[in-house]
Design an enzyme around this catalytic site. Structure first.
Site, PDB file in Angstrom:
ATOM      1  N   ARG A  32       0.818  -1.219   0.000  1.00  0.00           N
ATOM      2  CA  ARG A  32       0.000   0.000   0.000  1.00  0.00           C
ATOM      3  C   ARG A  32       0.853   1.272   0.000  1.00  0.00           C
ATOM      4  NH1 ARG A  32      -3.569   3.173   4.030  1.00  0.00           N
ATOM      5  NH2 ARG A  32      -5.319   3.863   2.729  1.00  0.00           N
ATOM      6  N   ILE A  58      -7.454   7.845  -1.310  1.00  0.00           N
ATOM      7  CA  ILE A  58      -7.121   6.436  -1.449  1.00  0.00           C
ATOM      8  C   ILE A  58      -7.928   5.732  -0.364  1.00  0.00           C
ATOM      9  CG2 ILE A  58      -4.990   6.864  -0.130  1.00  0.00           C
ATOM     10  CD1 ILE A  58      -3.870   4.278  -1.292  1.00  0.00           C
ATOM     11  N   SER A  59      -8.819   4.840  -0.783  1.00  0.00           N
ATOM     12  CA  SER A  59      -9.720   4.183   0.165  1.00  0.00           C
ATOM     13  C   SER A  59      -8.943   3.426   1.230  1.00  0.00           C
ATOM     14  CB  SER A  59     -10.642   3.208  -0.572  1.00  0.00           C
ATOM     15  OG  SER A  59     -11.505   3.883  -1.452  1.00  0.00           O
ATOM     16  N   SER A  60      -9.588   3.227   2.363  1.00  0.00           N
ATOM     17  CA  SER A  60      -8.956   2.433   3.412  1.00  0.00           C
ATOM     18  C   SER A  60      -8.783   0.998   2.907  1.00  0.00           C
ATOM     19  CB  SER A  60      -9.803   2.444   4.682  1.00  0.00           C
ATOM     20  OG  SER A  60     -10.777   1.435   4.643  1.00  0.00           O
ATOM     21  N   PRO A  61      -7.747   0.300   3.365  1.00  0.00           N
ATOM     22  CA  PRO A  61      -7.562  -1.101   2.961  1.00  0.00           C
ATOM     23  C   PRO A  61      -8.785  -1.958   3.285  1.00  0.00           C
ATOM     24  CG  PRO A  61      -5.611  -0.295   4.085  1.00  0.00           C
ATOM     25  CD  PRO A  61      -6.668   0.758   4.259  1.00  0.00           C
TER      26      PRO A  61
END
Length: 209
Positions: A32, A58-61
């Site tokens: 990431r 950037i979306s959370s994992p």
């Protein structure tokens, strides 16, 4: 690429949301940190969304893991279209699961940066286009799966037209002032929808920058 910090993040993810082996391996193969702005690299392995240019994120994992799982990827899934790819993290994960990934992003600077990032990381099966994602990518349709990485008020009919028979479209949709992740499945001229859970995404925008 499979470093300790990224592995620890994936283990943390798996404790919160159970990952199947294929999805877990995809997360282990993609670091990431490679997709996070330099100034925020110290937060790369937190399970949080992080800001990008032009009010994008950037979306959370965790969100990426959920959306990837909801696509129900199996051996018969050959192509996926992502609407709003941002820094390219979600599409990179999908590149380890699906032979052909197509992504449309409306912000030109992000498209340029992401193309350079994919080249550096030797990710060659993601095709990236600078355009309004809500028009899709008709040249490569129909797609087995379509994924929205931004919240829509409604799904444009043209995207259902670009979805294969029996295909699945996953999108966060604004309903009664709530963002709900919904699964849409296409059967001929009918589309069956099923609500999955509440979520939080950036709103989708028309046009391109």
């Amino acid at each position: 690429m499979n470093n300790i910090a990224n592995r620890e993040m994936v283990d943390k993810l798996n404790n919160v949301f159970s990952l199947n082996d294929k999805v877990k391996n995809a997360f282990l193969k993609i670091d990431r940190k490679d997709f996070v702005p330099t100034g925020l690299s110290f937060k790369a392995y937190n399970i949080d969304a992080l800001p990008l240019a032009n009010d994008s994120t950037i979306s959370s994992p965790l969100t990426v893991a959920k959306m990837t799982t909801y696509l129900k990827i199996d051996k018969n899934v050959d192509s996926v279209l992502e609407i709003g790819c941002g820094s390219g993290y979600q599409s990179a994960i999908l590149s380890k699961l699906i032979r052909r990934v197509f992504a449309v992003e409306r912000i030109g600077n992000l498209v340029k940066e992401t193309k350079e990032r994919y080249k550096k990381l030797k990710i060659y099966n993601v095709n990236l286009k600078h355009d309004d994602g809500q028009v899709g990518w008709r040249n490569f349709a129909p797609f087995d799966r379509i994924l929205f990485s931004a919240t829509a008020k409604e799904i444009p009919e043209t995207l259902f037209e670009q979805l294969k028979e029996g295909g699945i479209l996953i999108a966060p949709v604004l309903k009664n002032n709530k963002e709900i992740i919904i699964e849409f499945k296409k059967y001929g001229n009918r589309v069956i929808s099923k609500e999955i859970e509440e979520a939080k995404f950036v709103p989708i925008k028309k046009g391109k920058d």
